[in-house]
Write a protein that holds these residues in place. Structure first.
Motif, PDB file in Angstrom:
ATOM      1  N   GLN A 144     -23.229  -1.516  16.123  1.00 52.40           N
ATOM      2  CA  GLN A 144     -22.228  -0.449  16.153  1.00 52.40           C
ATOM      3  C   GLN A 144     -21.379  -0.546  17.424  1.00 52.40           C
ATOM      4  O   GLN A 144     -21.902  -0.518  18.534  1.00 52.40           O
ATOM      5  N   GLY A 145     -20.064  -0.691  17.250  1.00 52.97           N
ATOM      6  CA  GLY A 145     -19.137  -0.776  18.369  1.00 52.97           C
ATOM      7  C   GLY A 145     -19.067  -2.148  19.017  1.00 52.97           C
ATOM      8  O   GLY A 145     -18.318  -2.347  19.966  1.00 52.97           O
ATOM      9  N   TYR A 154     -18.118  -1.386  12.854  1.00 53.38           N
ATOM     10  CA  TYR A 154     -18.549   0.000  12.706  1.00 53.38           C
ATOM     11  C   TYR A 154     -19.259   0.195  11.372  1.00 53.38           C
ATOM     12  O   TYR A 154     -18.976  -0.484  10.384  1.00 53.38           O
ATOM     13  N   THR A 164     -17.024   5.790  14.234  1.00 50.36           N
ATOM     14  CA  THR A 164     -16.672   5.040  15.454  1.00 50.36           C
ATOM     15  C   THR A 164     -17.433   5.525  16.687  1.00 50.36           C
ATOM     16  O   THR A 164     -17.227   5.000  17.770  1.00 50.36           O
ATOM     17  N   SER A 170     -18.419   3.711  22.672  1.00 52.40           N
ATOM     18  CA  SER A 170     -17.938   5.042  22.294  1.00 52.40           C
ATOM     19  C   SER A 170     -17.937   5.992  23.474  1.00 52.40           C
ATOM     20  O   SER A 170     -18.443   5.731  24.508  1.00 52.40           O
TER      21      SER A 170
END
Length: 170
Positions: A144-145, A154, A164, A170
């Motif tokens: 993620q990211g 994502y 997101t 983030s």
């Protein structure tokens, strides 16, 4: 002259063996991903969802591995190929197979796109779906990211929205 022919024959044989080994590696890798990350049962690939800390309810494979989208795909094409697909393998649906929505997953958002290699890749709300080879356990979204291969990666939620938050950037 004869020695040149023998050397040429040996060189050709070595190339053929190396190509065969490379082809076997690609085949074995794809089967590893399909066996370890998701199941193709009787030609069916099932997309499910699960709540993951910091991300909420996200799409996962039937074995619990998070599913990712890639913004450069623009909800229309499979752009992660070659070396990119080694780290982010797409969810491949057999040509004669189909997708199945698990409970809570919207069947009307499921589909497929044809990748440049001719394989059918699962999509959700138009986004081609990938798993991350770095996710070493189910329900763990370490990708993620992650910014690699020309974009960030994502997860998606069951509504088809891109999540997101909750990642590295983030």
């Amino acid at each position: 002259m004869r020695r040149s022919r023998v050397l040429l024959t040996v060189a050709i044989a070595v190339v053929v063996v190396l190509l065969g080994v490379a082809g076997l590696f690609v085949w074995a890798y794809q089967h590893f991903v399909e066996r370890e990350r998701f199941t193709v049962a009787e030609g069916t690939v099932t997309i499910e969802h699960h709540t993951v800390p910091k991300l909420g309810d996200i799409l996962v494979t039937d074995k619990g591995y998070p599913l990712y989208m890639f913004p450069p795909d623009h909800q229309s094409e499979v752009t992660c190929t070659g070396n990119c697909a080694e780290n982010w393998p797409p969810i491949v649906v057999p040509a004669s197979g189909h997708l199945k929505a698990g409970p809570g997953v919207r069947a009307d958002l499921l589909g497929t796109r044809t990748a440049p290699n001719g394989k059918h890749v699962a999509t959700y709300h138009g986004w081609p779906l990938y798993v991350f080879i770095g996710d070493d356990k189910p329900y763990k979204a370490t990708g993620q990211g992650e910014v690699t291969d020309g974009g960030a990666w994502y997860v998606l939620n069951p509504a088809g929205d891109v999540v997101t938050t909750g990642g590295k950037h983030s």
